[in-house]
Design a protein around this motif. Structure first.
Motif, PDB file in Angstrom:
ATOM      1  N   GLY A 255     -52.421 -47.609  28.307  1.00 32.97           N
ATOM      2  CA  GLY A 255     -53.624 -46.934  27.185  1.00 32.97           C
ATOM      3  C   GLY A 255     -54.571 -46.204  27.931  1.00 32.97           C
ATOM      4  N   ASP A 256     -54.327 -45.649  29.450  1.00 32.38           N
ATOM      5  CA  ASP A 256     -55.295 -44.984  29.864  1.00 32.38           C
ATOM      6  C   ASP A 256     -54.802 -43.517  29.777  1.00 32.38           C
ATOM      7  OD1 ASP A 256     -57.067 -43.952  31.524  1.00 32.38           O
ATOM      8  OD2 ASP A 256     -56.944 -45.119  33.091  1.00 32.38           O
ATOM      9  N   ALA A 257     -55.460 -42.782  29.255  1.00 38.12           N
ATOM     10  CA  ALA A 257     -54.752 -41.157  29.356  1.00 38.12           C
ATOM     11  C   ALA A 257     -55.178 -40.386  30.447  1.00 38.12           C
ATOM     12  CB  ALA A 257     -55.216 -40.387  27.936  1.00 38.12           C
ATOM     13  N   GLU A 258     -56.213 -40.842  31.418  1.00 39.71           N
ATOM     14  CA  GLU A 258     -56.664 -40.141  32.214  1.00 39.71           C
ATOM     15  C   GLU A 258     -55.768 -41.030  33.699  1.00 39.71           C
ATOM     16  OE1 GLU A 258     -60.786 -40.226  32.554  1.00 39.71           O
ATOM     17  OE2 GLU A 258     -60.846 -38.543  30.719  1.00 39.71           O
ATOM     18  N   ALA A 259     -54.836 -41.748  33.429  1.00 40.33           N
ATOM     19  CA  ALA A 259     -54.233 -42.505  34.522  1.00 40.33           C
ATOM     20  C   ALA A 259     -53.627 -41.566  35.799  1.00 40.33           C
ATOM     21  CB  ALA A 259     -53.081 -43.459  33.963  1.00 40.33           C
ATOM     22  N   THR A 260     -53.721 -41.995  36.919  1.00 45.08           N
ATOM     23  CA  THR A 260     -53.285 -41.426  37.974  1.00 45.08           C
ATOM     24  C   THR A 260     -51.916 -41.470  38.237  1.00 45.08           C
ATOM     25  OG1 THR A 260     -55.523 -41.440  39.213  1.00 45.08           O
ATOM     26  CG2 THR A 260     -53.625 -40.646  40.556  1.00 45.08           C
ATOM     27  N   LYS A 261     -50.954 -40.363  38.300  1.00 41.54           N
ATOM     28  CA  LYS A 261     -49.526 -40.606  38.384  1.00 41.54           C
ATOM     29  C   LYS A 261     -48.890 -39.849  39.689  1.00 41.54           C
ATOM     30  CE  LYS A 261     -49.409 -38.592  34.257  1.00 41.54           C
ATOM     31  NZ  LYS A 261     -49.296 -38.205  33.126  1.00 41.54           N
TER      32      LYS A 261
ATOM     33  N   GLY B 185     -41.237 -39.599  42.344  1.00 39.15           N
ATOM     34  CA  GLY B 185     -40.206 -38.955  43.042  1.00 39.15           C
ATOM     35  C   GLY B 185     -39.017 -39.056  42.429  1.00 39.15           C
ATOM     36  N   ALA B 186     -37.769 -38.911  43.324  1.00 41.00           N
ATOM     37  CA  ALA B 186     -36.650 -38.791  42.493  1.00 41.00           C
ATOM     38  C   ALA B 186     -36.125 -40.263  42.241  1.00 41.00           C
ATOM     39  CB  ALA B 186     -35.567 -38.424  43.556  1.00 41.00           C
ATOM     40  N   ASP B 187     -36.560 -41.337  42.825  1.00 39.70           N
ATOM     41  CA  ASP B 187     -36.145 -42.581  42.310  1.00 39.70           C
ATOM     42  C   ASP B 187     -37.219 -43.627  42.403  1.00 39.70           C
ATOM     43  OD1 ASP B 187     -36.516 -42.763  45.027  1.00 39.70           O
ATOM     44  OD2 ASP B 187     -34.593 -43.657  45.542  1.00 39.70           O
ATOM     45  N   TRP B 188     -38.521 -43.115  42.045  1.00 33.88           N
ATOM     46  CA  TRP B 188     -39.717 -44.102  41.977  1.00 33.88           C
ATOM     47  C   TRP B 188     -40.764 -43.339  41.350  1.00 33.88           C
ATOM     48  CZ3 TRP B 188     -44.611 -42.477  43.859  1.00 33.88           C
ATOM     49  CH2 TRP B 188     -44.422 -41.412  44.696  1.00 33.88           C
ATOM     50  N   TYR B 189     -41.811 -44.072  40.777  1.00 35.33           N
ATOM     51  CA  TYR B 189     -43.000 -43.459  40.488  1.00 35.33           C
ATOM     52  C   TYR B 189     -44.236 -44.303  40.434  1.00 35.33           C
ATOM     53  CZ  TYR B 189     -42.203 -46.200  36.014  1.00 35.33           C
ATOM     54  OH  TYR B 189     -41.973 -46.863  34.888  1.00 35.33           O
ATOM     55  N   GLN B 190     -45.359 -44.065  40.228  1.00 37.84           N
ATOM     56  CA  GLN B 190     -46.654 -44.964  40.334  1.00 37.84           C
ATOM     57  C   GLN B 190     -47.640 -44.761  39.417  1.00 37.84           C
ATOM     58  OE1 GLN B 190     -47.969 -46.456  44.276  1.00 37.84           O
ATOM     59  NE2 GLN B 190     -50.085 -45.645  43.620  1.00 37.84           N
ATOM     60  N   VAL B 191     -48.238 -45.651  38.860  1.00 37.28           N
ATOM     61  CA  VAL B 191     -49.261 -45.219  37.727  1.00 37.28           C
ATOM     62  C   VAL B 191     -50.672 -46.332  38.320  1.00 37.28           C
ATOM     63  CG1 VAL B 191     -50.070 -45.400  35.417  1.00 37.28           C
ATOM     64  CG2 VAL B 191     -47.685 -44.739  35.902  1.00 37.28           C
ATOM     65  N   VAL B 192     -51.528 -45.280  38.180  1.00 41.76           N
ATOM     66  CA  VAL B 192     -52.924 -46.371  38.712  1.00 41.76           C
ATOM     67  C   VAL B 192     -53.798 -45.920  37.389  1.00 41.76           C
ATOM     68  CG1 VAL B 192     -54.919 -46.525  40.052  1.00 41.76           C
ATOM     69  CG2 VAL B 192     -52.653 -45.836  40.982  1.00 41.76           C
ATOM     70  N   ALA B 193     -54.329 -46.857  36.695  1.00 37.40           N
ATOM     71  CA  ALA B 193     -55.037 -46.896  35.504  1.00 37.40           C
ATOM     72  C   ALA B 193     -55.934 -47.842  35.221  1.00 37.40           C
ATOM     73  CB  ALA B 193     -53.940 -46.734  34.096  1.00 37.40           C
ATOM     74  N   SER B 194     -56.880 -47.709  34.266  1.00 33.90           N
ATOM     75  CA  SER B 194     -58.005 -48.609  33.899  1.00 33.90           C
ATOM     76  C   SER B 194     -57.640 -49.060  32.543  1.00 33.90           C
ATOM     77  CB  SER B 194     -59.357 -48.030  33.977  1.00 33.90           C
ATOM     78  OG  SER B 194     -59.563 -47.550  35.396  1.00 33.90           O
ATOM     79  N   LYS B 195     -57.752 -50.533  32.558  1.00 33.28           N
ATOM     80  CA  LYS B 195     -57.809 -51.058  31.373  1.00 33.28           C
ATOM     81  C   LYS B 195     -58.837 -52.274  31.024  1.00 33.28           C
ATOM     82  CE  LYS B 195     -54.230 -53.259  28.081  1.00 33.28           C
ATOM     83  NZ  LYS B 195     -53.083 -53.639  28.087  1.00 33.28           N
ATOM     84  N   GLU B 196     -59.783 -52.106  30.309  1.00 33.06           N
ATOM     85  CA  GLU B 196     -61.013 -52.882  30.062  1.00 33.06           C
ATOM     86  C   GLU B 196     -61.875 -52.762  31.494  1.00 33.06           C
ATOM     87  OE1 GLU B 196     -59.477 -56.359  28.380  1.00 33.06           O
ATOM     88  OE2 GLU B 196     -59.347 -55.589  26.523  1.00 33.06           O
ATOM     89  N   ALA B 197     -61.706 -54.338  31.906  1.00 35.45           N
ATOM     90  CA  ALA B 197     -62.614 -54.333  33.258  1.00 35.45           C
ATOM     91  C   ALA B 197     -61.634 -54.350  34.831  1.00 35.45           C
ATOM     92  CB  ALA B 197     -63.387 -55.602  33.265  1.00 35.45           C
TER      93      ALA B 197
ATOM     94  N   ARG C 285     -39.906 -53.598  39.163  1.00 30.16           N
ATOM     95  CA  ARG C 285     -41.304 -53.199  38.995  1.00 30.16           C
ATOM     96  C   ARG C 285     -42.351 -54.106  39.830  1.00 30.16           C
ATOM     97  NH1 ARG C 285     -42.270 -50.502  34.184  1.00 30.16           N
ATOM     98  NH2 ARG C 285     -40.562 -50.241  33.081  1.00 30.16           N
ATOM     99  N   LEU C 286     -43.350 -53.456  40.230  1.00 34.25           N
ATOM    100  CA  LEU C 286     -44.445 -54.050  40.815  1.00 34.25           C
ATOM    101  C   LEU C 286     -45.655 -53.742  40.060  1.00 34.25           C
ATOM    102  CD1 LEU C 286     -46.072 -55.600  43.166  1.00 34.25           C
ATOM    103  CD2 LEU C 286     -46.129 -53.504  44.748  1.00 34.25           C
ATOM    104  N   GLU C 287     -46.233 -54.718  39.841  1.00 32.52           N
ATOM    105  CA  GLU C 287     -47.672 -54.613  38.857  1.00 32.52           C
ATOM    106  C   GLU C 287     -48.842 -55.318  39.740  1.00 32.52           C
ATOM    107  OE1 GLU C 287     -49.799 -55.663  34.898  1.00 32.52           O
ATOM    108  OE2 GLU C 287     -48.061 -54.095  34.696  1.00 32.52           O
ATOM    109  N   ILE C 288     -50.012 -54.836  40.029  1.00 33.39           N
ATOM    110  CA  ILE C 288     -51.157 -55.451  40.558  1.00 33.39           C
ATOM    111  C   ILE C 288     -52.271 -55.107  39.723  1.00 33.39           C
ATOM    112  CG2 ILE C 288     -52.323 -55.808  42.574  1.00 33.39           C
ATOM    113  CD1 ILE C 288     -50.179 -54.578  44.309  1.00 33.39           C
ATOM    114  N   ALA C 289     -52.961 -56.106  39.399  1.00 31.31           N
ATOM    115  CA  ALA C 289     -54.436 -56.125  38.574  1.00 31.31           C
ATOM    116  C   ALA C 289     -55.373 -56.706  39.203  1.00 31.31           C
ATOM    117  CB  ALA C 289     -54.287 -56.712  37.254  1.00 31.31           C
ATOM    118  N   TYR C 290     -56.609 -55.902  39.319  1.00 32.21           N
ATOM    119  CA  TYR C 290     -57.829 -56.468  40.166  1.00 32.21           C
ATOM    120  C   TYR C 290     -59.171 -55.993  39.446  1.00 32.21           C
ATOM    121  CZ  TYR C 290     -57.581 -51.960  42.531  1.00 32.21           C
ATOM    122  OH  TYR C 290     -57.511 -50.858  42.813  1.00 32.21           O
ATOM    123  N   PRO C 291     -60.222 -56.728  39.373  1.00 31.50           N
ATOM    124  CA  PRO C 291     -61.491 -56.290  38.793  1.00 31.50           C
ATOM    125  C   PRO C 291     -61.934 -55.011  39.500  1.00 31.50           C
ATOM    126  CG  PRO C 291     -61.519 -58.620  39.558  1.00 31.50           C
ATOM    127  CD  PRO C 291     -60.408 -58.154  40.058  1.00 31.50           C
TER     128      PRO C 291
END
Length: 470
Positions: free
Chosen positions: A190-196, A199-211, A229-235
């Motif tokens: 839900g972050d329209a300004e996410a950093t994306k 590559g040919a067989d991978w991708y990465q998204v860095v986004a903000s969600k609440e805090a 998939r790898l997902e990491i969430a931190y404050p």
């Protein structure tokens, strides 16, 4: 003999009682009583301001009074109108009142987890033996959680630091491209300004969600048929401490295609065949003639599976605008039953039946998708299914029930047994109710009780390989 006034020095005529210039009494000419009387009445007799020395002295007195009044007014201003008068007990100092604490230090909530709770000095490696996914992570920060039933991934938590991460592998059931998968993740966060990045067989998204800051790194393998998939969430408040840790974890995240084979060998599975050189004619002539054995593969005796895609097979939810689809591996020789073409079409149902389908002696696995109703919960959906089953059976018995996760989604799995009037042991069914957000999925496996033990692995394999379109 002329006399002079002792006050102003003006000449006085003889027997003059008062000075005609300044009005002062002449001492020698007045008896003591008269003089006293005249001194008391003299000021009142003067009706005009004098211009003599007496007038100057009175002006000085008035000026002095004016200065004193001004000084008194200044003192009152300095003291203030609300200052209480001094009392006889003024020696005791007033009781001190502590100043109010600044709002920023008392009222403000803590900004986030203390960076002192973020320790990343003991790094360890985690390997998923089923899909060969590898990652390095700080074991003194993240605690590994119990494995899910399908061993398709793992959860890790850092409670004190308010962070978490998980890895998970599943089939690319709908053959999504990198761009489509990345777009789905951006919408999900839900972050329209996410950093994306991709590559040919991978991708990465860095986004903000609440805090939180969320980092999703996705790898595709086996020609894009598998997703890892790898997902990491931190404050956000601890970004400075977490960013170097996350960078190292993301860099180490990879797929080693040799690991699942090694894990299978270690578990006692037959090793992969080793290619050998074909025998020469001379060598073959030395061997006694014998009937050639039937061709066998390393998986001989094991079921052969095929993957299906429900959307491609026509499954849909009428009136639902989102994606509703399921994919899994089923026995390759099981027949697909097109429910949509039956007498009672159900476009949200796909059914597969075993080769032994003969009257009531049937093996089957059924997939059903239903849109989530208002206020529906996982438990309420499972209860509805059990009620339907009990209403349609002469004798219904719940054998087991457990909550779990299937494809990282909450699920309830229960097993039931039916016994009709004609047979004391008619049918055994295992049912999984899976919460996929806007859609609930129901997976049912059925077999006669006498054949259940030999065929129940089908249900386990289906749940291990299942994937969803959402």
């Amino acid at each position: 003999m002329s006399a002079f006034c002792t006050q102003c020095g003006a000449p006085l005529p003889a027997n003059q009682k008062f000075c005609t210039k300044c009005g002062a009494a002449v001492p020698d000419s007045n008896p003591p009583a008269a003089a006293a009387e005249m001194k008391q009445t003299a000021p009142a007799a003067s009706t005009t301001p004098p211009v003599s020395g007496f007038g100057k002295s009175r002006a000085i007195v008035v000026a002095a009074l004016v200065v004193a009044g001004a000084a008194l007014a200044a003192a009152l201003v300095m003291i203030g109108p609300q200052s209480p008068p001094k009392s006889s007990t003024a020696a005791a100092p007033p009781k001190a009142v502590p100043p109010a604490a600044p709002p920023a230090t008392v009222a403000a909530p803590p900004a986030g987890p203390a960076t002192t709770a973020i320790k990343a000095s003991r790094w360890e490696g985690y390997t998923n033996t089923r899909y060969g996914v590898v990652i390095d992570y700080p074991a003194d920060l993240f605690a590994i959680q119990p494995p899910p039933p399908d061993n398709a991934g793992r959860n890790f938590t850092a409670e004190k630091a308010g962070a978490r991460f998980h890895i998970y592998s599943h089939a690319n059931a709908l053959n999504f491209s990198v761009e489509e998968l990345q777009a789905e993740d951006v919408l999900d966060i839900g972050d329209a300004e996410a950093t994306k990045q991709d590559g040919a067989d991978w991708y990465q998204v860095v986004a903000s969600k609440e805090a939180e800051t969320i980092v999703r790194r996705v790898l595709l393998s086996e020609g894009g048929t598998m997703i890892h998939r790898l997902e990491i969430a931190y404050p956000k408040t601890a970004a400075a401490a977490f960013e170097p840790v996350v960078a190292r974890m993301v860099k180490s995240f990879r797929v080693d295609p040799t690991i699942p084979e090694k894990a299978a060998n270690a578990a006692g599975s037959p090793p992969s065949p080793v290619a050998t050189k074909p025998e020469t004619k001379q060598a073959a002539s030395k061997q006694p003639e014998a009937k050639a054995p039937e061709a066998k593969t390393p998986d001989a005796g094991k079921p052969v599976w095929r993957r299906f895609d429900s959307i491609g097979m026509g499954m849909r939810l009428p009136g639902y605008g989102g994606k509703a689809g399921v994919s899994a591996e089923v026995p390759a020789k099981w027949a697909y039953s097109a429910a949509a073409n039956s007498a009672m079409p159900e476009p949200n149902v796909i059914d597969f039946q075993g080769l032994e389908a003969d009257g009531e002696d049937v093996l089957h696995v059924t997939f059903r998708a239903e849109r989530r109703r208002a206020k529906a919960t996982l438990a309420s959906e499972a209860k509805i299914i059990k009620n339907r089953l009990s209403e349609g059976a002469d004798n219904y018995r719940l054998l087991s029930e457990r909550t779990t996760q299937i494809a990282l989604r909450s699920a309830i799995v229960f097993s039931v047994q039916f016994a009709g009037s004609d047979s004391p042991d008619l049918l055994r069914e295992d049912i999984a109710v899976i919460d996929a957000g806007e859609v609930f999925y129901f997976v049912t496996f059925g077999a006669p009780q006498a054949r259940y033990a030999a065929s129940s692995h089908v249900f386990t394999h289906v749940l291990d390989t299942i994937g969803f379109a959402e």
